[in-house]
Design a protein around this motif. Structure first.
Motif, mmCIF file in Angstrom:
data_model
loop_
_atom_site.group_PDB
_atom_site.id
_atom_site.type_symbol
_atom_site.label_atom_id
_atom_site.label_comp_id
_atom_site.label_asym_id
_atom_site.label_seq_id
_atom_site.Cartn_x
_atom_site.Cartn_y
_atom_site.Cartn_z
ATOM 1 N N UNK A 1 -23.926 12.604 12.447
ATOM 2 C CA UNK A 1 -23.381 11.319 12.854
ATOM 3 C C UNK A 1 -21.978 11.279 11.836
ATOM 4 N N UNK A 2 -22.358 10.266 11.075
ATOM 5 C CA UNK A 2 -21.191 10.165 9.832
ATOM 6 C C UNK A 2 -20.255 10.635 9.259
ATOM 7 N N UNK A 3 -20.697 11.727 8.862
ATOM 8 C CA UNK A 3 -20.406 13.406 8.111
ATOM 9 C C UNK A 3 -19.826 13.993 9.152
ATOM 10 N N UNK A 4 -19.721 14.436 10.429
ATOM 11 C CA UNK A 4 -18.648 14.590 11.060
ATOM 12 C C UNK A 4 -17.147 13.001 11.803
ATOM 13 N N UNK B 1 -26.275 2.877 12.067
ATOM 14 C CA UNK B 1 -25.454 2.578 10.728
ATOM 15 C C UNK B 1 -24.698 2.045 10.071
ATOM 16 N N UNK B 2 -23.940 1.180 10.547
ATOM 17 C CA UNK B 2 -23.202 0.419 10.308
ATOM 18 C C UNK B 2 -23.786 -1.047 10.236
ATOM 19 N N UNK B 3 -24.700 -0.865 11.939
ATOM 20 C CA UNK B 3 -25.807 -2.611 10.843
ATOM 21 C C UNK B 3 -26.347 -2.686 9.460
ATOM 22 N N UNK C 1 -15.029 2.052 6.677
ATOM 23 C CA UNK C 1 -16.359 1.284 5.850
ATOM 24 C C UNK C 1 -17.673 1.961 5.373
ATOM 25 N N UNK C 2 -18.408 2.516 6.784
ATOM 26 C CA UNK C 2 -18.997 2.755 6.895
ATOM 27 C C UNK C 2 -19.111 4.053 6.062
#
Length: 257
Positions: A186-189, A217-219, A228-229
């Motif tokens: 999810x972060x990579x996309x 992830x943000x938590x 920022x994440x």
């Protein structure tokens, strides 16, 4: 310097002053070399000069700084006020178009222009325990284009904010932070500029499930911002974005609310 070169240099920077100089140099490449970083609702003990709060680091013209702090403009500055209640970056030109601005607020913006700060972009930044900071970039050039530069300045601000926080606080055990395979996907996309809806289509799962993973992830990374994440995850080596160049950076946010 592209964004990922900036991240690499920021990771290797050992002092707060060098980090701020790195930011100023990168912002100057975009025509916005006047920079101010301040705490909106907390007191930051690590500062680069003996400026009154909320300033943490800034290189605005000296006479304007003196005038600003002597008159306590930070108490009525519409940039500071907006940063406390909005999550998206904004242009100073937008503030002047708002009918609800008070006379004192308009005065601050007009006088900043008279001091040589012709155009500006400000980025609200959020941290643990409800902390809010703001990083502002200003240009001395009449023909500067904040609309064109706002996304890149936003990305620089987020990375600087993360790096500043890590340099000014005791080290934490980053090994304790782990991401699942789905969270990394999810972060990579997200780093590629995809929305939750886009990612759901790609991974063949619901948009709500994507939002669930990104919020987790943000938590874990102690942020309320996807931008920022992503920056933190790259910095900590939790994700890699092979082949991602500055020209293909994601459109982190819209220019206005």
């Amino acid at each position: 310097m592209d964004l990922f070169s900036f991240i690499d240099c920021a990771n290797r920077t050992q002092s707060l002053s060098d980090l701020f100089d790195l930011l100023v140099g990168s912002a100057a490449d975009e025509g916005f070399g006047e920079v101010a970083y301040g705490a909106v609702n907390y007191e930051e003990t690590e500062r680069l000069a003996e400026h009154p709060m909320p300033a943490i680091a800034l290189n605005f013209p000296l006479e304007w700084r003196k005038h600003y702090f002597e008159r306590k403009y930070y108490e009525i500055d519409p940039v500071v006020r907006r940063a406390a209640s909005h999550s998206k970056p904004f242009m100073w030109d937008q503030l002047l178009k708002q009918r609800r601005l008070q006379a004192g607020e308009r005065l601050v913006i007009h006088e900043s222009r008279d001091a040589g700060l012709k155009h500006g972009v400000s980025v609200p930044l959020f941290g643990p325990s409800g902390r809010i900071a703001v990083l502002s970039f200003a240009s001395r050039f009449d023909d500067a284009d904040p609309v064109r530069q706002i996304r890149r300045l936003h990305a620089l601000a987020c990375q600087f904010h993360v790096a500043f926080g890590e340099l000014s606080r005791p080290a934490v055990d980053n090994k304790a932070i782990t991401l699942s395979q789905r969270e990394r996907e999810c972060l990579r996309w997200t780093a590629e500029g995809k929305t939750s809806w886009d990612i759901g289509i790609i991974l063949k799962i619901s948009e709500n499930t994507i939002n669930f993973h990104i919020k987790k992830v943000m938590r874990k990374l102690q942020t309320t911002s996807r931008t920022v994440a992503v920056v933190k995850a790259i910095k900590l080596g939790l994700i890699e974005i092979p082949g991602l160049s500055d020209s293909s950076l994601p459109e982190w946010t819209e220019a206005a609310d």
